[in-house]
Design a protein around this motif. Structure first.
Motif, PDB file in Angstrom:
ATOM      1  N   LYS A 419       0.833  -1.206   0.000  1.00  7.62           N
ATOM      2  CA  LYS A 419       0.000   0.000   0.000  1.00  7.62           C
ATOM      3  C   LYS A 419       0.866   1.254   0.000  1.00  7.62           C
ATOM      4  CE  LYS A 419      -4.163  -1.852   2.218  1.00  7.62           C
ATOM      5  NZ  LYS A 419      -5.042  -1.783   3.413  1.00  7.62           N
ATOM      6  N   LEU A 420       1.958   1.199   0.786  1.00  4.01           N
ATOM      7  CA  LEU A 420       2.873   2.343   0.835  1.00  4.01           C
ATOM      8  C   LEU A 420       3.516   2.562  -0.525  1.00  4.01           C
ATOM      9  CD1 LEU A 420       4.333   4.518   2.457  1.00  4.01           C
ATOM     10  CD2 LEU A 420       6.023   2.807   3.114  1.00  4.01           C
ATOM     11  N   ARG A 421       3.910   1.440  -1.196  1.00  8.47           N
ATOM     12  CA  ARG A 421       4.529   1.559  -2.520  1.00  8.47           C
ATOM     13  C   ARG A 421       3.529   2.157  -3.521  1.00  8.47           C
ATOM     14  NH1 ARG A 421       5.877  -3.329  -2.999  1.00  8.47           N
ATOM     15  NH2 ARG A 421       7.989  -3.149  -2.202  1.00  8.47           N
ATOM     16  N   ASN A 422       2.273   1.664  -3.451  1.00  7.34           N
ATOM     17  CA  ASN A 422       1.234   2.199  -4.348  1.00  7.34           C
ATOM     18  C   ASN A 422       1.004   3.684  -4.099  1.00  7.34           C
ATOM     19  OD1 ASN A 422       0.908  -0.340  -5.448  1.00  7.34           O
ATOM     20  ND2 ASN A 422      -0.862  -0.866  -4.170  1.00  7.34           N
ATOM     21  N   ARG A 423       1.014   4.053  -2.816  1.00  7.66           N
ATOM     22  CA  ARG A 423       0.809   5.456  -2.473  1.00  7.66           C
ATOM     23  C   ARG A 423       1.958   6.313  -3.014  1.00  7.66           C
ATOM     24  NH1 ARG A 423       0.879   5.103   2.747  1.00  7.66           N
ATOM     25  NH2 ARG A 423      -1.235   4.284   2.834  1.00  7.66           N
ATOM     26  N   GLN A 424       3.191   5.769  -2.909  1.00  7.37           N
ATOM     27  CA  GLN A 424       4.352   6.506  -3.418  1.00  7.37           C
ATOM     28  C   GLN A 424       4.267   6.668  -4.937  1.00  7.37           C
ATOM     29  OE1 GLN A 424       7.491   4.075  -1.844  1.00  7.37           O
ATOM     30  NE2 GLN A 424       7.745   5.346  -0.014  1.00  7.37           N
ATOM     31  N   LEU A 425       3.849   5.570  -5.621  1.00  5.03           N
ATOM     32  CA  LEU A 425       3.717   5.648  -7.081  1.00  5.03           C
ATOM     33  C   LEU A 425       2.667   6.687  -7.481  1.00  5.03           C
ATOM     34  CD1 LEU A 425       3.872   1.840  -7.980  1.00  5.03           C
ATOM     35  CD2 LEU A 425       5.618   3.574  -8.459  1.00  5.03           C
ATOM     36  N   GLN A 426       1.547   6.713  -6.729  1.00  2.12           N
ATOM     37  CA  GLN A 426       0.498   7.689  -7.008  1.00  2.12           C
ATOM     38  C   GLN A 426       1.008   9.107  -6.795  1.00  2.12           C
ATOM     39  OE1 GLN A 426      -2.576   7.132  -8.306  1.00  2.12           O
ATOM     40  NE2 GLN A 426      -2.700   9.368  -8.433  1.00  2.12           N
ATOM     41  N   GLN A 427       1.767   9.276  -5.698  1.00  2.00           N
ATOM     42  CA  GLN A 427       2.323  10.603  -5.423  1.00  2.00           C
ATOM     43  C   GLN A 427       3.292  11.028  -6.523  1.00  2.00           C
ATOM     44  OE1 GLN A 427       3.966  10.084  -1.515  1.00  2.00           O
ATOM     45  NE2 GLN A 427       2.030  10.554  -0.472  1.00  2.00           N
ATOM     46  N   GLU A 428       4.112  10.047  -7.008  1.00  2.00           N
ATOM     47  CA  GLU A 428       5.045  10.364  -8.090  1.00  2.00           C
ATOM     48  C   GLU A 428       4.278  10.766  -9.355  1.00  2.00           C
ATOM     49  OE1 GLU A 428       7.573   7.019  -8.618  1.00  2.00           O
ATOM     50  OE2 GLU A 428       8.591   7.253  -6.670  1.00  2.00           O
ATOM     51  N   ALA A 429       3.181  10.014  -9.642  1.00  2.00           N
ATOM     52  CA  ALA A 429       2.371  10.348 -10.822  1.00  2.00           C
ATOM     53  C   ALA A 429       1.755  11.739 -10.691  1.00  2.00           C
ATOM     54  CB  ALA A 429       1.280   9.294 -11.010  1.00  2.00           C
ATOM     55  N   ASP A 430       1.241  12.028  -9.494  1.00  2.00           N
ATOM     56  CA  ASP A 430       0.658  13.356  -9.251  1.00  2.00           C
ATOM     57  C   ASP A 430       1.709  14.446  -9.417  1.00  2.00           C
ATOM     58  OD1 ASP A 430      -1.719  12.111  -8.733  1.00  2.00           O
ATOM     59  OD2 ASP A 430      -1.544  12.224  -6.541  1.00  2.00           O
ATOM     60  N   LEU A 431       2.929  14.150  -8.916  1.00  2.00           N
ATOM     61  CA  LEU A 431       4.009  15.132  -9.024  1.00  2.00           C
ATOM     62  C   LEU A 431       4.381  15.374 -10.480  1.00  2.00           C
ATOM     63  CD1 LEU A 431       6.097  16.934  -7.656  1.00  2.00           C
ATOM     64  CD2 LEU A 431       7.611  14.945  -7.463  1.00  2.00           C
ATOM     65  N   LYS A 432       4.451  14.278 -11.258  1.00  2.00           N
ATOM     66  CA  LYS A 432       4.783  14.429 -12.672  1.00  2.00           C
ATOM     67  C   LYS A 432       3.717  15.248 -13.394  1.00  2.00           C
ATOM     68  CE  LYS A 432       7.499  10.168 -13.152  1.00  2.00           C
ATOM     69  NZ  LYS A 432       7.567   8.807 -13.766  1.00  2.00           N
ATOM     70  N   ALA A 433       2.445  14.964 -13.067  1.00  3.53           N
ATOM     71  CA  ALA A 433       1.358  15.723 -13.698  1.00  3.53           C
ATOM     72  C   ALA A 433       1.448  17.198 -13.342  1.00  3.53           C
ATOM     73  CB  ALA A 433       0.011  15.150 -13.261  1.00  3.53           C
ATOM     74  N   ALA A 434       1.763  17.454 -12.060  1.00  8.38           N
ATOM     75  CA  ALA A 434       1.882  18.848 -11.621  1.00  8.38           C
ATOM     76  C   ALA A 434       3.040  19.541 -12.328  1.00  8.38           C
ATOM     77  CB  ALA A 434       2.070  18.895 -10.105  1.00  8.38           C
ATOM     78  N   LEU A 435       4.178  18.806 -12.461  1.00  6.32           N
ATOM     79  CA  LEU A 435       5.342  19.384 -13.143  1.00  6.32           C
ATOM     80  C   LEU A 435       5.023  19.661 -14.615  1.00  6.32           C
ATOM     81  CD1 LEU A 435       8.206  17.224 -11.581  1.00  6.32           C
ATOM     82  CD2 LEU A 435       7.746  19.646 -11.168  1.00  6.32           C
ATOM     83  N   ALA A 436       4.267  18.713 -15.221  1.00  7.67           N
ATOM     84  CA  ALA A 436       3.887  18.914 -16.623  1.00  7.67           C
ATOM     85  C   ALA A 436       2.999  20.143 -16.775  1.00  7.67           C
ATOM     86  CB  ALA A 436       3.171  17.667 -17.141  1.00  7.67           C
ATOM     87  N   GLN A 437       2.078  20.298 -15.812  1.00  5.55           N
ATOM     88  CA  GLN A 437       1.184  21.468 -15.862  1.00  5.55           C
ATOM     89  C   GLN A 437       1.981  22.763 -15.700  1.00  5.55           C
ATOM     90  OE1 GLN A 437      -1.888  21.405 -12.947  1.00  5.55           O
ATOM     91  NE2 GLN A 437      -2.940  23.178 -13.759  1.00  5.55           N
ATOM     92  N   ILE A 438       2.945  22.729 -14.760  1.00  5.53           N
ATOM     93  CA  ILE A 438       3.789  23.917 -14.554  1.00  5.53           C
ATOM     94  C   ILE A 438       4.593  24.220 -15.812  1.00  5.53           C
ATOM     95  CG2 ILE A 438       5.760  24.796 -13.253  1.00  5.53           C
ATOM     96  CD1 ILE A 438       4.671  23.226 -10.842  1.00  5.53           C
ATOM     97  N   GLU A 439       5.117  23.135 -16.441  1.00  2.74           N
ATOM     98  CA  GLU A 439       5.903  23.322 -17.656  1.00  2.74           C
ATOM     99  C   GLU A 439       5.043  23.930 -18.766  1.00  2.74           C
ATOM    100  OE1 GLU A 439       9.101  23.360 -20.175  1.00  2.74           O
ATOM    101  OE2 GLU A 439       9.035  22.984 -18.019  1.00  2.74           O
ATOM    102  N   THR A 440       3.792  23.434 -18.863  1.00  2.00           N
ATOM    103  CA  THR A 440       2.865  23.977 -19.872  1.00  2.00           C
ATOM    104  C   THR A 440       2.578  25.450 -19.608  1.00  2.00           C
ATOM    105  OG1 THR A 440       1.835  21.804 -20.129  1.00  2.00           O
ATOM    106  CG2 THR A 440       0.579  23.720 -20.900  1.00  2.00           C
ATOM    107  N   GLN A 441       2.350  25.772 -18.326  1.00  2.00           N
ATOM    108  CA  GLN A 441       2.089  27.166 -17.969  1.00  2.00           C
ATOM    109  C   GLN A 441       3.292  28.051 -18.288  1.00  2.00           C
ATOM    110  OE1 GLN A 441       1.020  26.858 -13.860  1.00  2.00           O
ATOM    111  NE2 GLN A 441      -1.134  26.387 -14.298  1.00  2.00           N
ATOM    112  N   ASN A 442       4.495  27.514 -18.009  1.00  2.00           N
ATOM    113  CA  ASN A 442       5.712  28.285 -18.315  1.00  2.00           C
ATOM    114  C   ASN A 442       5.838  28.520 -19.820  1.00  2.00           C
ATOM    115  OD1 ASN A 442       6.432  28.436 -15.647  1.00  2.00           O
ATOM    116  ND2 ASN A 442       7.751  26.628 -15.702  1.00  2.00           N
TER     117      ASN A 442
END
Length: 646
Positions: A419-442
């Motif tokens: 469960k912890l590993r799944n949570r970490q993977l989800q957090q990584e995916a969320d982080l990547k999406a956020a970074l992509a959104q920031i990159e798009t905004q930039n």
């Protein structure tokens, strides 16, 4: 039940009220009972009943429980959660000292629920500590330690060193119960030092009793006797019958282990008197068992048999089956020495039967836990088979159950890790999406900057060149008179285009526009309008309740600005006003822009609609708002924009 199960535990409720022991306990009780008789108001009676509950714990547990139950009933009648929570806590303390741990836990949990509703943090964590004491007495060390650490963290943050000290004391006792004697000794010696320095003698004595037990288990009987006697002296000075009897029992147990039987009898008999006075029935029975052991060691088997029989009655009444089993085992050789083989065999059989019963109960508890975990028909069958086989082979049963528990624990840990590993993977995916959104905004911001720079450098420069060329053409004599007005019109249009272009560049660069920036832009526009239409009096009023840091997107800001600009230009161009007033107010969650003039006005149905009115309505629609146009011929015009703040 061995002596280790009779260690003195200090609950936080004792901590909060212990200072009154400087006064005689009996004087306090007499004073409280007299005061109770004088009170007529139930709200005034309940605190006195609660105090009587607590103080009677030191004298008579049965009386304490009666007062506690009365306090609860009266608190319920007047519907006072503060008084009721305290009454529950006091009664829980009495039940705990009587050894009725289920009743104690239920009352503490009722007190805790009320205190969470009240929101009294100090009382909440005090009750959590009390529950830790109940779990500790029930030998649920993990639950006890969890409660203690939670409460300790709170009191350390609050700087409440006294309460934190008492929790550390109970943690030291847990280490003692777990037979980690060096760690228990380290903690409890620090606790004893703190209590002596702060002259907290009653609670110092409880710690000394626990230290005496530690030294006894470490084989230092001389040191054990010394600290037991220090505790005894303190309790005698205070006049605490309950704990004095407990300390007498500790010393009698120590002397019996040293085969100092006569001394053990002397201390046990003194302890019996005080235990009876305090209503401490369990401690009274423990003292009887110590007397039975002393007389057995002195080979006075008849007297030993007498005290063993009394002990059996007492432990039966207390439902203390482990202690009862020990009595049966010790009574068998006493009857053999009295040449009563039938009785000896009888108590031997009683011991075996009770041992089998307790083993079966323990097996049932362990297997029940496994059944809950697995809940499958196959596992139920395996557990049932284990029950049948291991009733006669306890070692195999405990080994199987231990293995099952280990497997369950491993399974739980693996599941938790997954469960912890799944949570970490989800957090990584969320982080990547956020970074992509920031990159798009930039990237969008970079494109916005490039476009605005091109507009400024290319189109702006070209418009400026056109103005300059037109200004020069006006001075050519052949065409100066006929085309000057035409050139002026083109130049004015081009200048207005440059102004609009600058406004657009400003909005694009900003990304977001604050209300302060927008209102400043509106003020600048009105000043420029005053320059070109000097006969008109311009006024700008803005609502102070609108936060100056309130932000609009750049597109929304420029739309609001354009609507205001269009309304003013139309008024100047068509209505010949003397006054134009711009007002911005806030109504609930809406933003209202009103442009009002006192010009000639118009009837919309009688005019040919142009791009101006259409554009204003279109811009308002894009904002998610609406435009209201009110005008009558000769009475002026009001154009009101309403749009959401958010």
């Amino acid at each position: 039940m061995t002596f280790i199960k009779r260690l003195i535990l200090v609950s936080l409720f004792q901590i909060l009220a212990i200072s009154s022991f400087a006064q005689s306990i009996f004087d306090v009780l007499d004073s409280l009972k007299n005061e109770l008789q004088l009170k007529k108001n139930p709200a005034e009676k309940v605190p006195i009943l609660s105090d009587l509950t607590w103080y009677y714990v030191q004298v008579s547990l049965d009386t304490a429980i009666l007062y506690g139950e009365e306090a609860i009933e009266l608190s319920k009648e007047i519907d006072d959660p503060v008084l009721l929570s305290q009454a529950y806590s006091d009664l829980a303390y009495a039940w705990m000292e009587k050894g009725e741990l289920v009743n104690a836990r239920q009352n503490y949990e009722a007190a805790l629920e009320l205190r969470y509703e009240i929101g009294d943090s100090s009382k909440i964590y005090g009750t959590i500590t009390n529950l830790g004491s109940v779990y500790q007495r029930d030998f649920q060390s993990d639950s006890a330690m969890s409660n203690y650490l939670k409460a300790l963290s709170f009191f350390e943050r609050e700087g409440n060193e006294k309460n934190a000290d008492f929790i550390r004391n109970n943690i030291g006792v847990i280490y003692l119960e777990l037979k980690n004697y060096p760690k228990a000794l380290e903690i409890l010696e620090q606790v004893a030092k703190y209590r002596e320095e702060n002259e907290d003698y009653h609670n110092l004595a409880t710690t000394l009793n626990n230290l005496g037990s530690i030294h006894k288990h470490l084989g230092d009987d001389e040191k054990s006797e010394e600290v037991y006697k220090q505790a005894l002296e303190i309790y005698q000075d205070i006049g605490d019958a309950y704990y004095t009897s407990t300390t007498y029992n500790n010393l009698a147990t120590l002397y019996n282990s040293q085969k100092r039987s006569k001394l053990a009898i002397e201390f046990a008999e003194e302890g019996l008197k005080l235990a009876e006075q305090a209503g401490a029935s369990y401690d009274y029975t423990l003292l009887l068992s110590n007397l039975a052991q002393s007389y057995r060691d002195l080979r006075d088997f008849e007297k030993s048999r007498e005290y063993y029989l009394k002990s059996v009655e007492g432990f039966k009444a207390q439902n203390a089956e482990e202690d009862l089993m020990t009595m049966y085992l010790l009574m068998s050789p006493v009857y053999a020495a009295l040449n009563m083989p039938d009785s000896s065999a009888y108590y031997t059989d009683e011991y075996i039967d009770l041992l089998r019963k307790l083993n079966e109960q323990e097996i049932l508890e362990l297997t029940s836990d496994l059944e809950t975990r697995y809940q499958t028909e196959k596992k139920d069958r395996e557990i049932a088979e284990q029950r049948l086989v291991l009733r006669t082979k306890n070692i195999q049963l405990f080994g199987s159950l231990g293995l099952a528990l280990v497997l369950a624990l491993v399974g739980y840990l693996l599941n938790k890790q997954q469960k912890l590993r799944n949570r970490q993977l989800q957090q990584e995916a969320d982080l990547k999406a956020a970074l992509a959104q920031i990159e798009t905004q930039n990237q969008l911001q970079e494109q916005r900057m490039i476009i605005s720079r091109d507009l400024h450098d290319n189109i702006g420069a070209q418009l400026t060149f056109i103005i300059s060329a037109i200004e020069n053409l006006k001075y050519f004599d052949p065409i100066k008179d006929s085309l000057t007005k035409r050139y002026d019109s083109i130049a004015d249009f081009t200048k207005q285009t440059i102004t609009d272009l600058r406004d657009t560049i400003w909005a694009m660069n900003a990304g977001q526009i604050t209300w302060e920036q927008l209102s400043g832009r509106i003020s600048n526009f009105l000043q420029n309008a005053k320059t070109s239409a000097s006969q008109v009096d311009f006024e700008f009023q803005k609502d102070e309740s609108i936060d100056s840091d309130f932000r609009l997107t750049s597109s929304s800001g420029i739309q609001v600005y354009r609507i205001m600009q269009e309304a003013i230009q139309n008024a100047i161009k068509y209505a010949s006003p003397d006054q134009i007033k711009v007002t911005v107010v806030r109504e609930g969650q809406n933003f209202l822009l009103n442009v009002e003039d006192d010009g000639t006005g118009f009837v919309e149905s009688e005019i040919t609609p142009g791009n101006g009115l259409f554009n204003m309505r279109k811009r308002a629609e894009e904002l998610g708002g609406k435009i209201l146009i009110q005008s009558n011929r000769g009475r002026g015009t009001s154009i009101q924009l309403t749009c959401p703040l958010g």
